[in-house]
Structure formats: structure tokens, C-alpha cells
Design a protein around this motif. Structure first.
Motif, PDB file in Angstrom:
ATOM      1  N   PRO A 211      38.575  35.473  34.033  1.00 20.44           N
ATOM      2  CA  PRO A 211      39.229  36.216  35.122  1.00 20.44           C
ATOM      3  C   PRO A 211      39.159  37.725  34.932  1.00 20.44           C
ATOM      4  CG  PRO A 211      40.545  34.327  34.515  1.00 20.44           C
ATOM      5  CD  PRO A 211      39.430  34.398  33.514  1.00 20.44           C
ATOM      6  N   TRP A 238      43.875  35.030  31.668  1.00 20.90           N
ATOM      7  CA  TRP A 238      44.343  33.914  32.484  1.00 20.90           C
ATOM      8  C   TRP A 238      45.808  34.079  32.910  1.00 20.90           C
ATOM      9  CZ3 TRP A 238      40.450  33.362  28.949  1.00 20.90           C
ATOM     10  CH2 TRP A 238      39.282  32.761  29.412  1.00 20.90           C
ATOM     11  N   ILE A 240      47.326  35.897  35.210  1.00 17.07           N
ATOM     12  CA  ILE A 240      46.796  36.680  36.334  1.00 17.07           C
ATOM     13  C   ILE A 240      47.911  37.292  37.161  1.00 17.07           C
ATOM     14  CG2 ILE A 240      45.462  36.529  38.477  1.00 17.07           C
ATOM     15  CD1 ILE A 240      43.883  34.248  37.165  1.00 17.07           C
ATOM     16  N   HIS A 247      45.014  37.657  42.645  1.00 19.93           N
ATOM     17  CA  HIS A 247      43.736  36.973  42.515  1.00 19.93           C
ATOM     18  C   HIS A 247      42.598  37.622  43.296  1.00 19.93           C
ATOM     19  CE1 HIS A 247      46.221  33.788  40.779  1.00 19.93           C
ATOM     20  NE2 HIS A 247      45.124  33.163  40.416  1.00 19.93           N
TER      21      HIS A 247
END
Length: 624
Positions: A211, A238, A240, A247
Motif C-alpha cells: 500500500p 497496511w 491505511i 485508500h
């Protein structure tokens, strides 16, 4: 794509069966006549080949075929020596049948059919001459049959993916570590771009990046998953979401949206596709937590439940709850995926999909592929077999696998045979390591084991991947755990690849060679063609792959022992190589070089883990 079905009817009249094949736009593309598979079995088979990506469909049509019924009867009567008198009705009925075909307007075949009708009606000809033109229509009327009493099956949908969905070589790195300066200056997309050349040189065509979004600050994890983070700790990607966004945002330390686009473009220029991580979870300070608290689970004390996999706790992550507002959360996630697809992403590695509702994935993947059918979804699901297979059936393109934990030749053979049996819907991706998994075989097996696992992954599976550091033999584990010490998930980890290569501490050339062998041999691009051969040494696995569309065949023998030379006597399944049992084969070795002449049995093999723990052969028929 092979299609088979059981189709039968009453009586003795001839039956015809066709596959009606429709493209993604719904238009009929082809009608393929099915042939019976053995006498008396009522099983019919055909093969169709789609020519584009998307959701195709097919149905079966069964029908009475009066021409075949007529032809079969006439042929049998002629073989029995019957003459014009006995065949009088057959000649009249045949002429009427074919005349009806002309009346239906088959213009391109009209001349042949008219000639056949005229011959059947000409009583001045011998009976064999009268029926010969009509019997000669067999192939034409097989392709364009006379169809009566048509019945249809339901329609079946088939999702057709691009070739890369089956054959690909993945490499994973953390952009923030590439070009980073310790203790806490992050690398960027611009500095990570410099690493792309080496990835391309090794022959990897897909770069997976964890990510890239803002990382939460609340309950941020420190080094080695410590519960208390120091001010300089960068946290887990991760976890987030933060004040900078969620996202659909990029971590400011990695760069701007334009920097990301430039990174993707630079990768594409080198033949590399960038795959993003899709991790549906949130840090406590993700914007969704305050904007949509209904998307999370509230505990008895009023707190939001963080992620747990007892006894493990992930205090920096809130899992999503799809039950309270399923329509709202689905719409938002679809928006996020569309955003990244719009930025040029066509491959997603999905984190822990088995912890989310399967009907959600079924819906999401279908929606995305309906709009952009070439998107690939890789399921990171190390879970129960039924669940992994279920994810594949509902639409995931590829899946992580149990490869890592199959550490003997017998275990690997059994597992791969299971995969071949389900290869019509499931495509595993073999990874020797990931940021989460450092198997004890790599912890203790030394460089030979790194070569062994790379050969197994790259030569058994059409899709495989490694996490960066594999080529540097990184093997130090956190005590009592199957994961890396000083794990890159929680800290920056720049590496000196050039120094390692100069000092001979790099597997780069070996990985490059494996990927070149994969690229040059189409036999290695498939799953279903995997066949195993006999070895009298349980430490050695022998297998082959033969490409059905070319003469290319590859035979591989790999040792599972990183500490000692192993010998074996190998027996070859010659039909699996496309040869007869008495044939001989010339084997051209691709790692160490040299040629060998082998037969079906008694072939001696020696594997040295300190040189080459495997031999990879191109198989050729020996002359004479």
C-alpha cells in the motif's frame, strides 16, 4: 477451451449437437459442431477458442439431423448390396430433403445440392452414381446441418482473461525503501524508479508494491511489530489512512499523483506492469472512521474493534464490517478501485480476501471486469483449501498458494497434481518468500535452498514471484517466528544490491536465467500440461511440460536437499513427452550446458546443490 456434454434422444435417428459461442458484446461468434466421444457413450465434445478478453457465453443446441439419418440408412443398404428397387423410397426422400435445403436459400452450396438432387432423380444412372453426389455433401452438411426439433441448454458464462493472468513473473519491493536514507528519510517514487531497471533485467514483468497510502499515527507499530513506536518509526503500510487521506490518497513522503504516474510509465517502458495492493482495512485515524462509523464493528464497551488473529493483535488496524451499510461500503470501494484503474493500474494484489464477504468480491470483480475486463486480481489468501477454491470460483484471477510449505518431493508432487485437477478455475502463484513469510527452509538451507525454491516456483508454476531481498539470500528470522527480523513492514530497509553483486552474494543472474528460460519455452506457460516422471530417489522431483501448440517440451529434475549431492535413476513417461516407449530423447541442458541421450528407463542423474541443484532440459527426439 474444451466443452463436453451428455446428449441423447429416443430412437435411432441421428442427433446433432452444436456449441453456440457468443462474444462479450452478446453477438453470436461461432457455431461449433460437437462430435461423439466414443460409441454408445452419449458424450459429445468440441473445442472453442475465444479471441478477446471479457465475459463470453455459450449454450448447446441439440437437434434432429435428417441428412445424417438418411445417409446412414442409405450407406448400410448399399453395403448390404441392395439396388435401386429397394432404395426407391430413400432416393425420393433424399431428393426431397436436399431440395428443401436449396429452397431454404443456401446460395453458396446451391450448385452442389442441385446436382445431388438431379442425380438422385435420374433413374438412368446406376444406384451408386445416383447417391454419390448426395453422400459427398457430408462435410458441408456437417458444418451447416439441416436442423429439426431443436432444443437448447441454459447459457454458461466464461470469463476470458489476458495471457498474463496465467503466465507472469512477479517481483515485490517497498518504494519507500528504495533510495531511503536511515534512520527515517523515506524513498520516493522517483528514487524507486531507479530500481526498475534491475527488476526488468531479471526478467520480472509485474512489480507488486505494498500500500502506498497515508499511514495512520494512532497505535502505530514500531520496529519488529513493537506496540510502542518511536517518533522516527514509519509504521506499517497496511495501517491505511490518516489526516492526509485514505485508500484513494498517496503518502506524501512517496511523492505526488504525477510522480506515481511517472513511476508507472517508467515501468511500462521497461516492460513491467505495476500491481497495487488492495487492503480493505483502516488505521484508527482513517477518514472513514469518523465519516462512516457504521462501516466498523463496535465492541460492548463502545470502542471500535481492531483486527485480531488470536493470539495476534493488530491494534493499528480496524477491519471493515460489511453488514450495517453494504450498499454504501460497496459503492465506496468500487469508487476506490475505479480511481486506481483510472490511474493505469490493471493488477491488484488483494490482502486477506478470505476475511471479507465472498459475495462482495463476486460483485466487485464482476463490476470492475465489466468495465475493464483486463484487470487481474491476485488473492493473498493463505487459508483453508475450500475457501481458496471458492475465491477462485467467484472471480479471483490468481491466488497465493501452499507452495511455501511443501518441502519434500512427495508433498510437492501431490500438491501440484491437486492444482492441475482444478486448473480450469484456479491459477496459483508460487512465491518462495513474502514480507510475512520466511519459511524455515530458507532460514537454514543457505544459498542452495534459495536456488532450489526458485527453480521449483519458476518451473512448476506459470506464475511465480519473489519479495525483494530473496536475491541477497536474506534469511534472518525473528526468534520463534516464520518472518523476517527487522521486518520491512515496519521500517525502511535500503539494500546495497551493487555491492552484493560485486562480492558474489547475489542470486540475480540465476533468477535472470530462470525467467529467460520461462520466456523462451512456451511449454512453461501452462498448468494443465504438467506431468511427473519416476525417480528412485525421494529427494529428487522430476517433471515435464509439453506445449500443445508447438514442439516445445521441457523436462526438469530438482533436488530438495541443499546439503549433499544426490543421485537418481529416472524413468520417463514417454507418451507424456509425445513419444513412443521405444523412442530415445536428446536432452539439451539449459543451466550448466551439455547434452544427454535418454530412453524410457535407466537414466542416471546427478544433482549438486552447490553448483546447480536442478537440471532443466529441452527435450528433442533423437534421430536413429
Amino acid at each position: 477451451m474444451p466443452i463436453s456434454a451428455v446428449v441423447y434422444r429416443e430412437g435411432h435417428h441421428a442427433l446433432g449437437v452444436q456449441v453456440v459461442w457468443r462474444g462479450p458484446d452478446g453477438t453470436e461468434r461461432d457455431r461449433v459442431r460437437m462430435r461423439p466421444l466414443g460409441a454408445g457413450l452419449d458424450r459429445w465434445t468440441a473445442a472453442v477458442r475465444p479471441d478477446g478478453v471479457g465475459e463470453w457465453s455459450f449454450l448447446l443446441e441439440a437437434f434432429d439431423d435428417p441428412y445424417l439419418t438418411w445417409r446412414d440408412a442409405v450407406t448400410k443398404k448399399l453395403d448390404a448390396g441392395q439396388g435401386a428397387a429397394e432404395l426407391a423410397n430413400d432416393l425420393t426422400e433424399g431428393a426431397a430433403l436436399l431440395h428443401g435445403i436449396v429452397w431454404q436459400g443456401r446460395a453458396s452450396e446451391a450448385a452442389l445440392i442441385r446436382a445431388a438432387v438431379a442425380a438422385l432423380r435420374d433413374d438412368g444412372l446406376a444406384v451408386a452414381e445416383r447417391v454419390a453426389p448426395a453422400l459427398a455433401l457430408e462435410e458441408m452438411l456437417w458444418r451447416q446441418p439441416v436442423r429439426r426439433l431443436v432444443t437448447r441448454s441454459e447459457a454458461y458464462r466464461i470469463r476470458v482473461d489476458r495471457t498474463k493472468a496465467l503466465f507472469s513473473a512477479w517481483y515485490e519491493f517497498f518504494p519507500r525503501s528504495e533510495g531511503a536514507q536511515l534512520p527515517h528519510r523515506s524513498g520516493t517514487f522517483r528514487t524507486a524508479t531507479k530500481r526498475l531497471v534491475a527488476v526488468a533485467e531479471m526478467g520480472f514483468d509485474t512489480l507488486y508494491i505494498p500500500p502506498i497510502h497515508p499511514i495512520g499515527r494512532i497505535h502505530r507499530k514500531g520496529r519488529n511489530n513493537s506496540l510502542i513506536a518511536r517518533p522516527e518509526d514509519v509504521g506499517s503500510p497496511w495501517a491505511i489512512g490518516a489526516a492526509e487521506g485514505g485508500h484513494d490518497a498517496i503518502h506524501p513522503e512517496l511523492g505526488t499523483a504525477q510522480d506515481f504516474r511517472d513511476f508507472i510509465a517508467a515501468a511500462a517502458g521497461l516492460g513491467i506492469e505495476v500491481a497495487m495492493d488492495l487492503a480493505l482495512q483502516c488505521a484508527p485515524d482513517h477518514p472513514w472512521v469518523t465519516e462512516h462509523p457504521e462501516w466498523f464493528t463496535t465492541r460492548a464497551d463502545g470502542s471500535i474493534a481492531y483486527a485480531e488473529n488470536p493470539p495476534k493483535k493488530y491494534q493499528d488496524i480496524y477491519p471493515l464490517n460489511f453488514d450495517n451499510d453494504p450498499e454504501g461500503i460497496r459503492a465506496e470501494i468500487l469508487r476506490v478501485v475505479r480511481h486506481w484503474v483510472g490511474e493505469g493500474i490493471r493488477a491488484f494484489r488483494v490482502d486477506n480476501p478470505h476475511t471479507k464477504p465472498l459475495d462482495f468480491w463476486h460483485w466487485l470483480i464482476a463490476e470492475v471486469k465489466r468495465e475493464t475486463p483486463d484487470v487481474i486480481f491476485l488473492a493473498e489468501a493463505f487459508t483453508r483449501p475450500a475457501v481458496m477454491h471458492g475465491l477462485a470460483k467467484i472471480g479471483f484471477t490468481q491466488s497465493y498458494s501452499y507452495f511455501t510449505w511443501r518441502t519434500s518431493a512427495a508433498e510437492m508432487r501431490e500438491y501440484c497434481e491437486e492444482i492441475v485437477a482444478s486448473a480450469h478455475y484456479m491459477t496459483p502463484n508460487f512465491w518462495p518468500n513474502t514480507p510475512d513469510i520466511l519459511h524455515e527452509s530458507l532460514q537454514h538451507g543457505g544459498p542452495p535452498m534459495f536456488r532450489i525454491r526458485a527453480v521449483l516456483a519458476a518451473m512448476l508454476s506459470p506464475s511465480w514471484g519473489v519479495y525483494t531481498g530473496y536475491e541477497l539470500f536474506e534469511h534472518e528470522a525473528r526468534p520463534g517466528a516464520e518472518e523476517y527480523l527487522d521486518n520491512e513492514k515496519f521500517e525502511l530497509r535500503p539494500r546495497d544490491f551493487a555491492r552484493a553483486e560485486a562480492e558474489g552474494r547475489s542470486l540475480k543472474d540465476f533468477l535472470t536465467r530462470l525467467n529467460r528460460i520461462r520466456r523462451d519455452n512456451p511449454a512453461l506457460h501452462r498448468w494443465r500440461n504438467l506431468r511427473f516422471h519416476d525417480s528412485d530417489n525421494p529427494a529428487i522431483l522430476v517433471w515435464s511440460k509439453k506445449d500443445p501448440d508447438s514442439a516445445n517440451t521441457v523436462l526438469v529434475a530438482c533436488s530438495f536437499d541443499p546439503g549433499a549431492v544426490q543421485w537418481a535413476t529416472v524413468g520417463l513417461d514417454m507418451p507424456a513427452l509425445g513419444l513412443g516407449w521405444d523412442d530415445k530423447v536428446r536432452l539439451r541442458e539449459l543451466l550448466g550446458g551439455g547434452e544427454h541421450l535418454w530412453s524410457a528407463a535407466g537414466n542416471a542423474l546427478r544433482l549438486d546443490p552447490f553448483l546447480y541443484p536442478a537440471q532443466i532440459f529441452v527435450v528433442e527426439r533423437a534421430d536413429g
